[in-house]
Scaffold this motif. Structure first.
Motif, PDB file in Angstrom:
ATOM      1  N   HIS A 108       0.927  -1.279   0.091  1.00  0.00           N
ATOM      2  CA  HIS A 108       0.098  -0.162  -0.133  1.00  0.00           C
ATOM      3  C   HIS A 108       0.904   1.158  -0.037  1.00  0.00           C
ATOM      4  O   HIS A 108       1.945   1.287   0.331  1.00  0.00           O
ATOM      5  N   PRO A 109       0.371   2.296  -0.705  1.00  0.00           N
ATOM      6  CA  PRO A 109       1.267   3.471  -0.800  1.00  0.00           C
ATOM      7  C   PRO A 109       1.784   4.008   0.636  1.00  0.00           C
ATOM      8  O   PRO A 109       2.524   4.741   0.785  1.00  0.00           O
ATOM      9  N   GLU A 110       0.480   4.246   1.410  1.00  0.00           N
ATOM     10  CA  GLU A 110       0.822   4.774   2.668  1.00  0.00           C
ATOM     11  C   GLU A 110       1.344   3.585   3.978  1.00  0.00           C
ATOM     12  O   GLU A 110       2.113   4.196   4.703  1.00  0.00           O
ATOM     13  N   GLN A 111       0.676   2.469   3.842  1.00  0.00           N
ATOM     14  CA  GLN A 111       1.227   1.515   4.967  1.00  0.00           C
ATOM     15  C   GLN A 111       2.342   0.864   4.315  1.00  0.00           C
ATOM     16  O   GLN A 111       3.011   0.080   5.390  1.00  0.00           O
ATOM     17  N   GLY A 112       2.903   0.794   3.233  1.00  0.00           N
ATOM     18  CA  GLY A 112       4.150   0.210   2.791  1.00  0.00           C
ATOM     19  C   GLY A 112       3.744  -1.325   2.644  1.00  0.00           C
ATOM     20  O   GLY A 112       2.673  -1.800   2.247  1.00  0.00           O
TER      21      GLY A 112
END
Length: 262
Positions: A183-187
């Motif tokens: 995920h782009p925010e959670q990695g």
């Protein structure tokens, strides 16, 4: 039927996967699935009967009752199997022979291990996955290092402080990591906290981080974040580049589509 060009160890690992999924298979079915001759399959079944306790019959073979972890892994291997194979082939083509690698665990990582063995390439590979390490030993050119640690009853891999200590003593060229979600925010996210911690340590000990992910894992979030997406140098996916979500492609500079690399 064309002659199978798979190494015996890789072919036998595939036979075990098929039998774990189907519970039983005939020689004819295995020939069709693996592109091998009946004589080759029968030799494989004889070898597996001796080494793995396979139950061989006149027309095929079956597996004894499996542990829950083995059943779960066989189901995961069967899911998106062709996509995982294409990812593995694209990734291995980008590796430099003689490299020191970290591989975490999972069915996509198992596909990578099988391709490495099939291509008979010289690598040093450190992994917590017991089944992956066992597969890698089929090639005399591969040095397989099984990371020590606690073996979870629900998985086929080690984890915990002992495994992380071993990782901290290895200087790898590349960490190949298969997360449960990207995920782009959670990695890179994982279902288990120990898996997340081990992946983070592998990335810290490597010059280069490569991530493998099927289409279903893109934009997915699992329970525990392991490392941020900006730690990823390369991403190998099993879908066209146009299907990679923009928030991910904007943050990872080098993305390889296995289907477009064929």
């Amino acid at each position: 039927m064309g002659k199978s060009n798979r190494a015996p160890g890789v072919r036998r690992a595939e036979i075990k996967r098929i039998l774990r999924t189907k519970q039983a298979a005939t020689v004819e079915e295995l020939c069709s699935l693996l592109g091998a001759s009946p004589a080759t399959i029968r030799r494989d079944l004889i070898a597996l009967e001796k080494s793995d306790g396979l139950e061989r019959s006149r027309g095929g073979a079956a597996v004894p009752s499996l542990r829950e972890a083995e059943q779960n892994f066989a189901r995961r291997e069967a899911r998106d199997a062709e996509e995982k194979i294409s990812i593995a082939e694209a990734l291995v083509s980008r590796l430099t022979p003689g490299s020191a690698l970290f591989l975490n665990d999972g069915s996509t990582v198992m596909a990578v291990a099988k391709v490495i063995v099939e291509r008979n390439i010289d690598f040093f590979v450190a992994t917590p996955a017991i089944n992956v390490a066992s597969t890698l030993t089929a090639s005399p050119k591969i040095t397989a290092c099984l990371l020590g640690g606690f073996v979870r009853a629900t998985s086929l891999a080690t984890s915990g402080p002992f495994a992380e200590t071993m990782v901290s003593q290895i200087n790898a060229d590349i960490a190949i990591i298969s997360p449960d979600g990207l995920h782009p925010e959670q990695g890179l996210t994982f279902a288990n906290a120990h898996d997340a911690s081990l992946a983070r340590r592998m990335a810290d000990q490597s010059r280069h981080v490569m991530v493998v992910a099927t289409r279903s894992k893109l934009m997915s979030i699992s329970r525990v974040s392991g490392l941020p997406i900006n730690r990823v140098h390369e991403l190998v996916v099993g879908c066209p580049l146009a299907e990679v979500p923009l928030p991910i492609s904007q943050q990872i500079r080098d993305i390889v589509s296995a289907v477009e690399a064929q």
